[in-house]
Write an enzyme that holds these catalytic residues in place. Sequence first.
Site, PDB file in Angstrom:
ATOM      1  CD  GLU A  61      75.098  24.134 103.516  1.00 58.03           C
ATOM      2  OE1 GLU A  61      76.227  24.608 103.569  1.00 58.03           O
ATOM      3  OE2 GLU A  61      74.874  22.914 103.463  1.00 58.03           O
TER       4      GLU A  61
ATOM      5  NE  ARG B 292      60.001  10.567  99.293  1.00 57.12           N
ATOM      6  CZ  ARG B 292      59.066   9.949  98.560  1.00 57.12           C
ATOM      7  NH1 ARG B 292      57.820  10.344  98.600  1.00 57.12           N
ATOM      8  NH2 ARG B 292      59.401   8.932  97.811  1.00 57.12           N
TER       9      ARG B 292
ATOM     10  N   GLY C 154      68.633  23.383 114.879  1.00 63.63           N
ATOM     11  CA  GLY C 154      67.527  24.277 114.565  1.00 63.63           C
ATOM     12  C   GLY C 154      66.905  23.902 113.235  1.00 63.63           C
TER      13      GLY C 154
END
Lengths: 362, 756
Positions: B720, B643, B482
């Site tokens: 995270e 980036r 996902g």
Amino acid sequence: MQPFRYERAQATDDAVAAIAAESSSRPLPNSGATGIALLAGGTSQIDLMKEMVHRPDTLIDIKRLPLSQITALPGGGLRIGANVTNTALAHNTDVKKNYPGLAEAILSGASPQIRNMASTAGNLLQRTRCPYFRDLVAPCNKREPGTGCAAIGGINRVHAVLGASQSCIATHPSDMCVALAALDAVVQVQSKRGNRSIPFAEFHRLPGDTPQKDTMLEPDELITSIDLPAFIGNSHYVKVREKASYAYALVSVATALEMSGGTITRGRIALGSVAHKPWRPERAEQMLTGKKPEMALFRQVAEAAFDGAKPLEYNRYKIPMGKNALVRCLMETSELMPLPGPAGTVFAASAGGAAGLAGDGK
Amino acid sequence: MPEKETLPPLEAVGKPVRRQDARLKVTGAAKYSAEYDVPNVKYGFVVESAIASGRIKSIDTTAAKQATGVIEVVTHLNAPRLFPIPNEAMGTKLTGDGGLSEMQQPLQDDDIQFAGQPVALVVAETYEQARYAAHLVKVEYDEHKPVVTQEEGLKSATLPESFGGNVKEALQVKRGNTSEALRNAPVRIEHDYNTPIEHHNPIEPVSVIAWWDNDKLTLYESSRFVEGMQKVYAESWGLPLDNVRVMAYFIGGAFGSKGFQFRNGIITALGARVVGRPVKLVLPRQQMFLYAGHRSPTRQKLTLGADKNGKLLATRHESAIQTSTISGYAEPAGRGTKIIYDSPTMELVHRQAHVNLPSPCPMRAPGEAPGVWALECMMDELAAELKVDPIELRLRSYAETDPQTGKPWSSKHLKECYDKGAKRFGWNKRKATPRSNRDGRYLVGHGMATTMYPAEQRRAGATATVYADGHAIVRSATHDQGNGAYTTFRQISADALGMDLEKVHFELGDSNFPMSPAAGGSVTTATVGEAILKAGHEVRHKLMGLAVDDLQSPLHGQKLDDLDVKNGRVFLKSKPEVGEDFGTILRRAKIDPLLTESAAEPSPEREKFTFFSFGAVFAEVRVDEELGAVRVMRLSGVYDMGRIINPRMAENQLHGGMMFAVGATLMEETLYDPRTGRAVIRNLADYHLPGITDTPQIDIEFLNIPDPHMGELGARGLGEIGVVATTAAITNAIYNATGKRIRELPITPDKVMAGV
């Protein structure tokens, strides 16, 4: 789930005949837990069957019976067919106009998908959310009479503070029923023995030593409709929960106030998620009669409403939260505080949570 | 260190390319593991142990076997014997204290270690038949008193050394003399912070289809670690690695689950072995609370010592954590504390309780989610105590270098995050005195926190296959859980090969593809991206070589350095019209397709630096204090993550991470019965996940400064960091609104209204 026979009832009389036969051979409470069970929306029943908490051997599908109308009662009031969906009821024009507290309660419950399926009568018959009721290994007098109660001494955060017994501390989970209780709805039932009317306050029962029996409905009786008596006044629902949608109430309150010339002529209160049934604190209600609505009065009423409340290890919060929710609900119903959202919507009923979406009455 | 000149021109990278699999997902065309139509498949259902500790005295499967449709009931009495779970997979420690996995193989003996432990697998013709028959299996136990609570488990606590066997992730750390520094500190605060068990609750339950073809085992499994599972399954059966294939093309969310739970695949394969047919196992939601892992609860004691200006002098972070009796998984609650601020002395302790409950595992930001929450709330407490602005307080202990190792940061622009975040959010409008901001019936509060996440890189491989018809396929055994991997890797592949995005396909989720680590630890993009770039370089090199060597090519005899590649074409830098497309080169060379395989590993240069992403998070809450209801109104985050490969995917990941934190802060908690160890919360009506109506306005900015030391891409992971410290920003905002410090998650209405 346990294998079962499925039948579709063609007429109300057929369904009534089927449960009459069942009732004579196995006089069990009509909880849908064993024997012949009726299937309407199935939103709770099927879940309980998957978990083997309910093990009916026959399901009689009554969804297509002609019990899906909302009609006006002579002399005012509404007759709500047993199969009217939660969605249809909440969005009914007369309900939104005359009983917005009922619409608020319904829209505070479950999810749109569930409300699209769930029936009015089924909502009355949903089982408790006590987690031990669903754990087949745990002792539970409601699921298996005589085995004990794992919730006593267990994780009893969502359990009753009023009217509980040594056998059972479960609560009734419905939002809709709390509003129906405050509105003095009447449950119309049919059986081969005839028809009868059960006042809403008497429909659900306290657990006592027979917690397997949630209601006063006899095993051979079918709910055909719920009648709402005529009501001119303000009704409202307030629900406190951990998230803004799809969560059962920590506590909830429905109030219905009739006013005349700035005084309350009659006030009705029902408390949700605090007892085995929607709780009507009669003494507290009487304290409203003939009084001018004001915060100080409502605080006294809230104290009285929780008179005799007994907390358990993890649900102590329900008493102050319930009192505050009742004060808030009375303040909003009597228009001393604005509703947090448009009347008849979930935004009006939400504390914090989704109320933020509609703004502070702005 | 790679020269920046070698970075291919980035055409697709950096663009907000829409999610490549979005249409497949919303139309139902994306096939998840349970959805494959494997011929003759049978259905498994796990029978759960009723007790949490003890032995199976007897199992009576007679009634279950006689039930309609039942083919077999597999128990420890008739299951094939397995070899132990291997000690490591792809460099990650699996077993022992600090290992990430469980050590117990299913259905091997009569030993019971947690309530719900599988004692049998019923295999039947249909799912309903299997589920029903599971209730007919009668088990008698010899029951022992289980150790269920953390208090009891801590009586025989262990001190795990590291997280996942990584020496850099030590769990017992001392820097200087913390006790003395605390004694001498002019300001000292100490508080307890507790977090509950949380479950990942991906919308797709754990799903497996397994089948055997002689000694070859194939599985569709909802796995974010196909090669780890391949290795564990192969070793469990004593088979060569190549005999096992694990596929996971689409994953309906994992969040740390579905990576190190080997039981589900193994038990399905056991069933398939016994019945000689493919078997499908899809866990019902209730069993997701048993077999899919969870976040360890924590009880943390934090002690901060500071000078009068709030500059940190000492930090002590003691965490009581918890695992099962069959896993050494150690929640690294203090890992963020090591690096986040400049504190000359620091002490980390992790004490591990072993209890008879299901096993924990990593959950999105393992360690940081509970630990940085606690630390960042403590920083807010220190700021309030000293009446210093929370941002200013943090700047006074700003870590200019890694405080643990003294190494320079590879790239750190946290000050810019504070600055930009404060402006975006309107931090200057915050009222420092709690309870001083009201909006009608609501108390309004503002809070902030520092966020960070390590930017690891691992080893990975990729193949690039270029066809003469002008399209290419790039493959790696990575995963799209996902996170947008199909999209970002397609972008990177296109740039790596110098081809148009539409001509390049990216495939993942198959253990037959080149090596890739578990999708976790925010390593995926930086790890697999490098392998793809390397494969792309080799393809370009080969194509240029073919062209200059070919007498018929207009590029014949040119120097490679004078050539470039773009839009699927090799051309002269100085005269771009001189050149030819890949197809022409390959057709003439009679090569179709051109296959390249390469592997990339972290550069040794990495040892010179410490790699972290950083950010500043801001929250506004509205509190209905009388009823205890909290609504998060706004979240702002400014992030320094190197980036950005695809701003749309990145924003999506950050939104998801921040909502993960809203759930953890306000509502998520799993409870087990303290007497029996049985799950009390085990469905999504009782386990509260935030929904769309709980979602605040979310405002995100990426600094988008490439990390000069983070491989060619310069991208650090971002899966995270959105979770980390957003919890603290919300908690600090609740304090600012109410004046109440609630040091226990989740902050439910009962806690907020307590004492009102």
